[in-house]
Design a protein around this motif. Structure first.
Motif, PDB file in Angstrom:
ATOM      1  N   PHE A  50       0.819  -1.204   0.000  1.00  0.00           N
ATOM      2  CA  PHE A  50       0.000   0.000   0.000  1.00  0.00           C
ATOM      3  C   PHE A  50       0.862   1.268   0.000  1.00  0.00           C
ATOM      4  O   PHE A  50       0.578   2.231  -0.710  1.00  0.00           O
ATOM      5  N   SER A  51       1.929   1.249   0.802  1.00  0.00           N
ATOM      6  CA  SER A  51       2.790   2.423   0.912  1.00  0.00           C
ATOM      7  C   SER A  51       3.447   2.746  -0.425  1.00  0.00           C
ATOM      8  O   SER A  51       3.559   3.905  -0.809  1.00  0.00           O
ATOM      9  N   VAL A  52       3.885   1.699  -1.114  1.00  0.00           N
ATOM     10  CA  VAL A  52       4.545   1.905  -2.404  1.00  0.00           C
ATOM     11  C   VAL A  52       3.528   2.390  -3.435  1.00  0.00           C
ATOM     12  O   VAL A  52       3.783   3.337  -4.180  1.00  0.00           O
ATOM     13  N   ASP A  53       2.369   1.764  -3.450  1.00  0.00           N
ATOM     14  CA  ASP A  53       1.315   2.185  -4.382  1.00  0.00           C
ATOM     15  C   ASP A  53       0.930   3.636  -4.134  1.00  0.00           C
ATOM     16  O   ASP A  53       0.759   4.423  -5.063  1.00  0.00           O
ATOM     17  N   LYS A  54       0.809   3.960  -2.856  1.00  0.00           N
ATOM     18  CA  LYS A  54       0.415   5.314  -2.485  1.00  0.00           C
ATOM     19  C   LYS A  54       1.466   6.323  -2.946  1.00  0.00           C
ATOM     20  O   LYS A  54       1.143   7.389  -3.459  1.00  0.00           O
ATOM     21  N   HIS A  55       2.718   5.962  -2.767  1.00  0.00           N
ATOM     22  CA  HIS A  55       3.781   6.855  -3.213  1.00  0.00           C
ATOM     23  C   HIS A  55       3.743   7.036  -4.727  1.00  0.00           C
ATOM     24  O   HIS A  55       3.881   8.142  -5.244  1.00  0.00           O
ATOM     25  N   ARG A  56       3.529   5.929  -5.442  1.00  0.00           N
ATOM     26  CA  ARG A  56       3.521   6.011  -6.907  1.00  0.00           C
ATOM     27  C   ARG A  56       2.356   6.854  -7.413  1.00  0.00           C
ATOM     28  O   ARG A  56       2.394   7.362  -8.520  1.00  0.00           O
ATOM     29  N   GLN A  57       1.321   6.955  -6.580  1.00  0.00           N
ATOM     30  CA  GLN A  57       0.159   7.738  -7.005  1.00  0.00           C
ATOM     31  C   GLN A  57       0.221   9.181  -6.522  1.00  0.00           C
ATOM     32  O   GLN A  57      -0.667   9.979  -6.823  1.00  0.00           O
ATOM     33  N   SER A  58       1.258   9.517  -5.783  1.00  0.00           N
ATOM     34  CA  SER A  58       1.361  10.873  -5.263  1.00  0.00           C
ATOM     35  C   SER A  58       1.613  11.862  -6.406  1.00  0.00           C
ATOM     36  O   SER A  58       2.174  11.519  -7.447  1.00  0.00           O
ATOM     37  N   THR A  59       1.189  13.107  -6.179  1.00  0.00           N
ATOM     38  CA  THR A  59       1.316  14.136  -7.216  1.00  0.00           C
ATOM     39  C   THR A  59       2.772  14.338  -7.618  1.00  0.00           C
ATOM     40  O   THR A  59       3.104  14.423  -8.797  1.00  0.00           O
ATOM     41  N   LYS A  60       3.633  14.388  -6.616  1.00  0.00           N
ATOM     42  CA  LYS A  60       5.048  14.623  -6.869  1.00  0.00           C
ATOM     43  C   LYS A  60       5.643  13.538  -7.771  1.00  0.00           C
ATOM     44  O   LYS A  60       6.333  13.818  -8.745  1.00  0.00           O
ATOM     45  N   HIS A  61       5.309  12.291  -7.425  1.00  0.00           N
ATOM     46  CA  HIS A  61       5.858  11.172  -8.182  1.00  0.00           C
ATOM     47  C   HIS A  61       5.331  11.165  -9.620  1.00  0.00           C
ATOM     48  O   HIS A  61       6.079  10.970 -10.570  1.00  0.00           O
ATOM     49  N   ARG A  62       4.045  11.412  -9.762  1.00  0.00           N
ATOM     50  CA  ARG A  62       3.455  11.388 -11.103  1.00  0.00           C
ATOM     51  C   ARG A  62       3.989  12.522 -11.961  1.00  0.00           C
ATOM     52  O   ARG A  62       4.216  12.353 -13.157  1.00  0.00           O
ATOM     53  N   LYS A  63       4.223  13.665 -11.358  1.00  0.00           N
ATOM     54  CA  LYS A  63       4.820  14.791 -12.080  1.00  0.00           C
ATOM     55  C   LYS A  63       6.219  14.432 -12.555  1.00  0.00           C
ATOM     56  O   LYS A  63       6.598  14.709 -13.685  1.00  0.00           O
ATOM     57  N   ALA A  64       6.972  13.818 -11.644  1.00  0.00           N
ATOM     58  CA  ALA A  64       8.338  13.425 -11.981  1.00  0.00           C
ATOM     59  C   ALA A  64       8.331  12.383 -13.095  1.00  0.00           C
ATOM     60  O   ALA A  64       9.162  12.419 -13.996  1.00  0.00           O
ATOM     61  N   MET A  65       7.382  11.475 -13.047  1.00  0.00           N
ATOM     62  CA  MET A  65       7.258  10.450 -14.086  1.00  0.00           C
ATOM     63  C   MET A  65       6.987  11.087 -15.435  1.00  0.00           C
ATOM     64  O   MET A  65       7.596  10.731 -16.433  1.00  0.00           O
TER      65      MET A  65
END
Ligand SMILES: [Zn+2]
Length: 72
Positions: A50-65
């Motif tokens: 859950f923690s990893v999924d949550k991080h991957r869905q965070s705004t910061k991460h998605r912007k970086a992606m």
């Protein structure tokens, strides 16, 4: 006789490696066996999927992606 790492740490490391293998463009394993997000330059808790999924869905991460994929 070398006992190596405790079972808990070992399974934790294999979890980290599994995430790195699956999302190699996003994560790497640190020397301490932590999951490090190369896009956000931050350590991500990998205790729960859950923690990893949550991080991957965070705004910061998605912007970086998206900025990474736009570099091509
Ligand atoms: Zn991230």
């Amino acid at each position: 006789m070398r006992t190596g790492m405790p079972k808990e740490a070992e399974s934790s490391l294999s979890k980290v490696r599994a995430y790195v293998a699956r999302y190699h463009a996003e994560f790497m394993a640190t020397a301490r066996g932590e999951l490090f997000c190369t896009l956000c330059s931050t350590i991500v808790s990998h205790d729960r999927k859950f923690s990893v999924d949550k991080h991957r869905q965070s705004t910061k991460h998605r912007k970086a992606m998206s900025s990474t994929s736009q570099q091509r």
